[in-house]
Design a protein around this motif. Structure first.
Motif, short mmCIF file in Angstrom:
data_model
loop_
_atom_site.label_atom_id
_atom_site.label_comp_id
_atom_site.label_asym_id
_atom_site.label_seq_id
_atom_site.Cartn_x
_atom_site.Cartn_y
_atom_site.Cartn_z
N ARG A 82 22.55 18.28 46.47
CA ARG A 82 22.00 17.44 47.54
C ARG A 82 20.53 17.72 47.85
O ARG A 82 20.05 17.44 48.94
CB ARG A 82 22.85 17.55 48.81
CG ARG A 82 24.24 17.01 48.63
CD ARG A 82 25.00 16.92 49.92
NE ARG A 82 24.83 18.10 50.74
CZ ARG A 82 25.82 18.86 51.18
NH1 ARG A 82 27.05 18.55 50.89
NH2 ARG A 82 25.58 19.90 51.94
N SER A 83 19.80 18.26 46.89
CA SER A 83 18.36 18.43 47.08
C SER A 83 17.70 17.05 47.03
O SER A 83 18.27 16.10 46.49
CB SER A 83 17.78 19.36 46.01
OG SER A 83 18.02 18.85 44.72
N ARG A 84 16.53 16.96 47.60
CA ARG A 84 15.79 15.70 47.68
C ARG A 84 14.37 15.89 47.16
O ARG A 84 13.81 16.99 47.23
CB ARG A 84 15.71 15.22 49.13
CG ARG A 84 17.04 14.99 49.78
CD ARG A 84 17.52 13.62 49.48
NE ARG A 84 18.79 13.37 50.15
CZ ARG A 84 19.69 12.53 49.70
NH1 ARG A 84 19.44 11.86 48.60
NH2 ARG A 84 20.81 12.34 50.32
N ALA A 85 13.80 14.80 46.67
CA ALA A 85 12.42 14.81 46.21
C ALA A 85 11.78 13.48 46.56
O ALA A 85 12.47 12.46 46.68
CB ALA A 85 12.37 15.04 44.70
N GLU A 86 10.49 13.50 46.74
CA GLU A 86 9.71 12.27 46.95
C GLU A 86 8.43 12.38 46.15
O GLU A 86 7.81 13.44 46.09
CB GLU A 86 9.35 12.07 48.42
CG GLU A 86 10.53 11.76 49.30
CD GLU A 86 10.13 11.49 50.75
OE1 GLU A 86 8.92 11.30 51.03
OE2 GLU A 86 11.03 11.49 51.59
N THR A 87 8.05 11.27 45.55
CA THR A 87 6.77 11.17 44.85
C THR A 87 6.13 9.86 45.25
O THR A 87 6.80 8.83 45.32
CB THR A 87 6.98 11.20 43.32
OG1 THR A 87 7.56 12.45 42.97
CG2 THR A 87 5.68 11.05 42.59
N GLU A 88 4.84 9.91 45.52
CA GLU A 88 4.14 8.72 45.96
C GLU A 88 2.80 8.61 45.23
O GLU A 88 2.10 9.61 45.05
CB GLU A 88 3.89 8.80 47.47
CG GLU A 88 3.21 7.59 48.05
CD GLU A 88 3.08 7.68 49.57
OE1 GLU A 88 2.86 6.63 50.17
OE2 GLU A 88 3.19 8.80 50.13
N TYR A 89 2.49 7.39 44.78
CA TYR A 89 1.20 7.08 44.16
C TYR A 89 0.49 6.06 45.06
O TYR A 89 1.09 5.05 45.43
CB TYR A 89 1.36 6.41 42.80
CG TYR A 89 2.28 7.04 41.79
CD1 TYR A 89 2.60 8.39 41.80
CD2 TYR A 89 2.82 6.25 40.77
CE1 TYR A 89 3.44 8.93 40.84
CE2 TYR A 89 3.65 6.79 39.82
CZ TYR A 89 3.96 8.13 39.85
OH TYR A 89 4.79 8.65 38.89
N ARG A 90 -0.78 6.30 45.36
CA ARG A 90 -1.61 5.32 46.06
C ARG A 90 -2.88 5.15 45.24
O ARG A 90 -3.58 6.12 44.98
CB ARG A 90 -1.97 5.79 47.47
CG ARG A 90 -0.82 5.73 48.42
CD ARG A 90 -1.29 5.79 49.87
NE ARG A 90 -0.16 5.71 50.76
CZ ARG A 90 0.38 4.57 51.17
NH1 ARG A 90 -0.14 3.42 50.79
NH2 ARG A 90 1.42 4.56 51.97
N LEU A 91 -3.17 3.93 44.85
CA LEU A 91 -4.34 3.62 44.04
C LEU A 91 -5.30 2.77 44.86
O LEU A 91 -4.89 1.77 45.47
CB LEU A 91 -3.95 2.87 42.77
CG LEU A 91 -3.27 3.68 41.67
CD1 LEU A 91 -1.85 4.05 42.04
CD2 LEU A 91 -3.28 2.89 40.38
N THR A 92 -6.57 3.17 44.85
CA THR A 92 -7.60 2.43 45.58
C THR A 92 -8.79 2.24 44.65
O THR A 92 -9.25 3.21 44.02
CB THR A 92 -8.06 3.24 46.82
OG1 THR A 92 -6.91 3.59 47.60
CG2 THR A 92 -9.02 2.43 47.67
N ALA A 93 -9.29 1.01 44.56
CA ALA A 93 -10.48 0.75 43.76
C ALA A 93 -11.69 1.38 44.44
O ALA A 93 -11.91 1.19 45.63
CB ALA A 93 -10.69 -0.75 43.60
#
Length: 144
Positions: A82-93
């Motif tokens: 029941r471990s959790r992970a999050e990954t997020e990508y934000r791209l800005t010109a």
């Protein structure tokens, strides 16, 4: 969260960074892609991969919970016990290129006790691995 500037347009960075088959080329803790949905990324897209931290391989089942083409992707993952992970990508010109903001978090189960254990086991690894992964992504995108 960590960031890097890449000398390529957001569309090019997005195409490489969000292609599950190419994760092995830039994500330092990636070991294997087991399965993934076909077609373009979209909310609900799923994949399963093996990651490697502190000498241990473990499977994570990911679901894309937010997706805005060429700008934002957020993955939530479930791992062993029941471990959790999050990954997020934000791209800005920015200035003819792309600022890539990258966040990855791992949460152990068992509430506060799990959080203490996670800090002891994982420590500063997510940040170091994120920085190393971004350097690899930058080199890869700028080379192609």
């Amino acid at each position: 969260m960590t960031s890097i500037d890449i000398a390529a347009p957001p569309e090019k960075v997005w195409a490489l960074a969000t292609d599950p088959v190419r994760l092995a080329e830039w994500v330092t803790i990636h070991r294997r892609l087991h399965d993934h949905d076909g077609g373009p990324l979209r909310k609900g897209y799923a994949m399963e991969q093996t990651l490697h931290l502190r000498g241990v391989n473990f499977k994570v089942h990911w679901e894309l919970v937010a997706c805005e083409d060429y700008r934002h992707a957020e993955w939530h993952g479930r791992g062993p016990a029941r471990s959790r992970a999050e990954t997020e990508y934000r791209l800005t010109a920015v200035d003819g290129g792309t600022r890539f903001d990258y966040r990855n978090e791992f949460r152990a189960p068992l509430g506060p006790l799990g959080a203490v254990a996670s800090r002891a086991i994982v420590g500063g690894l997510p940040r170091r691995e994120a920085d190393a992964s971004l350097r690899k992504l930058k080199a890869l995108v700028e080379r192609t």
